[in-house]
Design a protein around this motif. Structure first.
Motif, mmCIF file in Angstrom:
data_model
loop_
_atom_site.group_PDB
_atom_site.id
_atom_site.type_symbol
_atom_site.label_atom_id
_atom_site.label_comp_id
_atom_site.label_asym_id
_atom_site.label_seq_id
_atom_site.Cartn_x
_atom_site.Cartn_y
_atom_site.Cartn_z
ATOM 1 N N ALA A 1 0.908 -1.218 -0.328
ATOM 2 C CA ALA A 1 0.320 -0.160 -0.219
ATOM 3 C C ALA A 1 0.762 1.414 -0.254
ATOM 4 C CB ALA A 1 -0.927 0.037 1.105
ATOM 5 N N LEU A 2 1.958 1.394 0.699
ATOM 6 C CA LEU A 2 2.771 2.168 0.460
ATOM 7 C C LEU A 2 3.624 2.799 -0.264
ATOM 8 C CD1 LEU A 2 4.283 4.342 2.895
ATOM 9 C CD2 LEU A 2 5.842 2.762 2.837
ATOM 10 N N ARG A 3 4.093 1.200 -1.153
ATOM 11 C CA ARG A 3 4.943 1.370 -2.203
ATOM 12 C C ARG A 3 3.942 2.442 -3.155
ATOM 13 N NH1 ARG A 3 4.348 -0.424 -7.421
ATOM 14 N NH2 ARG A 3 2.644 -1.771 -6.168
ATOM 15 N N LEU A 4 2.614 1.297 -3.249
ATOM 16 C CA LEU A 4 1.351 2.282 -4.267
ATOM 17 C C LEU A 4 1.408 3.681 -4.210
ATOM 18 C CD1 LEU A 4 -0.706 1.580 -6.679
ATOM 19 C CD2 LEU A 4 -2.212 0.548 -5.112
ATOM 20 N N SER A 5 1.443 3.633 -2.900
ATOM 21 C CA SER A 5 0.718 5.216 -2.470
ATOM 22 C C SER A 5 1.963 6.309 -3.147
ATOM 23 C CB SER A 5 0.195 5.508 -1.007
ATOM 24 O OG SER A 5 -0.527 4.747 -0.780
ATOM 25 N N ALA B 1 -6.274 1.291 3.176
ATOM 26 C CA ALA B 1 -5.539 0.599 3.794
ATOM 27 C C ALA B 1 -5.876 0.342 5.100
ATOM 28 C CB ALA B 1 -4.301 0.299 3.510
ATOM 29 N N VAL B 2 -6.408 2.473 5.522
ATOM 30 C CA VAL B 2 -7.067 2.738 7.309
ATOM 31 C C VAL B 2 -7.543 1.535 7.295
ATOM 32 C CG1 VAL B 2 -5.861 4.280 8.795
ATOM 33 C CG2 VAL B 2 -4.347 4.190 7.065
ATOM 34 N N TYR B 3 -8.641 2.801 6.725
ATOM 35 C CA TYR B 3 -9.715 2.141 6.520
ATOM 36 C C TYR B 3 -10.934 1.044 6.470
ATOM 37 C CZ TYR B 3 -15.100 2.264 5.606
ATOM 38 O OH TYR B 3 -16.585 2.330 5.296
ATOM 39 N N LEU B 4 -9.492 0.191 5.909
ATOM 40 C CA LEU B 4 -9.995 -0.936 5.415
ATOM 41 C C LEU B 4 -9.567 -2.331 6.628
ATOM 42 C CD1 LEU B 4 -10.784 -4.342 4.077
ATOM 43 C CD2 LEU B 4 -9.088 -4.774 3.446
ATOM 44 N N ALA B 5 -8.546 -1.761 7.914
ATOM 45 C CA ALA B 5 -7.903 -1.955 8.035
ATOM 46 C C ALA B 5 -8.210 -1.477 9.692
ATOM 47 C CB ALA B 5 -6.600 -1.791 8.906
ATOM 48 N N LEU C 1 0.040 6.317 11.476
ATOM 49 C CA LEU C 1 1.416 6.976 11.851
ATOM 50 C C LEU C 1 2.453 6.873 10.824
ATOM 51 C CD1 LEU C 1 2.496 5.349 15.512
ATOM 52 C CD2 LEU C 1 1.438 7.570 15.348
ATOM 53 N N VAL C 2 2.770 6.347 10.124
ATOM 54 C CA VAL C 2 2.841 7.108 8.811
ATOM 55 C C VAL C 2 2.365 7.837 7.775
ATOM 56 C CG1 VAL C 2 3.735 5.586 6.604
ATOM 57 C CG2 VAL C 2 3.726 4.539 8.357
ATOM 58 N N LEU C 3 0.939 8.294 8.042
ATOM 59 C CA LEU C 3 1.200 9.078 7.319
ATOM 60 C C LEU C 3 1.204 10.523 7.991
ATOM 61 C CD1 LEU C 3 -2.665 7.569 6.045
ATOM 62 C CD2 LEU C 3 -0.179 8.691 4.348
ATOM 63 N N LEU C 4 1.230 10.516 9.463
ATOM 64 C CA LEU C 4 1.838 11.253 10.364
ATOM 65 C C LEU C 4 2.453 11.747 10.755
ATOM 66 C CD1 LEU C 4 -0.026 13.451 12.576
ATOM 67 C CD2 LEU C 4 1.275 11.606 14.537
ATOM 68 N N ALA C 5 3.648 10.894 9.764
ATOM 69 C CA ALA C 5 5.211 11.333 9.817
ATOM 70 C C ALA C 5 4.882 11.948 8.366
ATOM 71 C CB ALA C 5 5.461 10.137 9.773
#
Length: 276
Positions: free
Chosen positions: A64-68, A238-242, A255-259
């Protein structure tokens, strides 16, 4: 002249002197600050720090991070290619309906992202105004593909770039371009050799804002591109699904998106966050 020079330090000391804040203003200001900070503090307090490395090293998170990152970068490149000329058109030329065009450009800023996704489906879906011709003539299908993610993110992110670049162009002195044209340069050469270096900081700031907005896009993406792991599932999706199945993983992804958001603020600090 001496009086003027001597008076400057006094004025600076007077300007920088701490002044008492009225209680009727201080209390709501602190309430507003707490309202903005408490959710972020709660995210940090409730973060699963012990299992965080395990959460962030899972294959789903990295995919998900790579795709984002890939889609946000592609959307920023598209925004730069078409957004900078659009900003120049709005700032440097006069034509009937320019105010209306500017309003249309900024419309995605206030349009609900889900509505933007529906509009993209109606335009580029298989039965859309343009999508039906893309499908029948070239066999190109945009919805529910990675390209569809880029398209959705470009739709919501490009106005940030256009507004930033247009403001920089309006602040730049057009006489430099006029001087270049009087020396024999074409309008495009003057734009490329003179204007672009002048507005480079504005372009950089707009690109960072567009990239951050594209990275955090949710509504238009899930409506137009869906939520398919490895193909259209970006970090917000991915956050919504998780959050429905594994709240700890949702917090880790958040936390990744916050960073990333903090990194964007740090990148824009010199432009917008320093006191004048």
């Amino acid at each position: 002249m001496t009086d003027t020079l001597e008076s400057r330090p006094r004025r600076d000391r007077h300007r920088n002197r701490t002044r008492p804040v009225p209680i009727p203003l201080l209390v709501p200001a602190l309430v507003g600050l707490a309202f903005l900070l408490l959710p972020l503090i709660a995210l940090l307090v409730r973060a699963p720090w012990r299992s965080l490395p395990e959460q962030l090293t899972s294959a789903e998170v990295w995919e998900a991070l790579r795709l984002s990152l890939l889609c946000a970068t592609a959307a920023t490149v598209v925004s730069l290619v078409v957004g900078v000329p659009l900003a120049w058109l709005l700032a440097r030329t006069r034509f009937p309906g320019r105010g209306f065009v500017r309003a249309l450009v900024t419309l995605p800023l206030v349009l609900p992202p889900v509505v933007g996704g529906v509009a993209l489906l109606l335009a580029f879906g298989r039965n859309g105004v343009i999508g039906q011709w893309l499908d029948s003539w070239f066999g190109i299908t945009l919805p529910f593909t990675t390209t569809g993610v880029v398209l959705a993110e470009t739709f919501v992110a490009m106005p940030f770039l256009v507004i930033s670049v247009e403001g920089t162009l309006r602040a730049a002195d057009p006489r430099y371009e006029e001087a270049a044209t009087t020396l024999g340069a074409s309008r495009f050469t003057a734009f490329r050799r003179v204007t672009l270096p002048l507005i480079a900081p504005g372009i950089a700031a707009g690109a960072v804002l567009a990239w951050a907005r594209a990275l955090g896009e949710f509504g238009a993406t899930i409506t137009f591109a869906g939520n398919f792991p490895g193909r259209t599932q970006t970090m917000p999706l991915a956050v919504y699904l998780a959050l429905q199945n594994d709240p700890a993983a949702a917090i880790a992804l958040s936390l990744v998106l916050l960073a990333v958001s903090i990194a964007v603020l740090a990148a824009l600090r010199d432009r917008w966050m320093t006191a004048s």
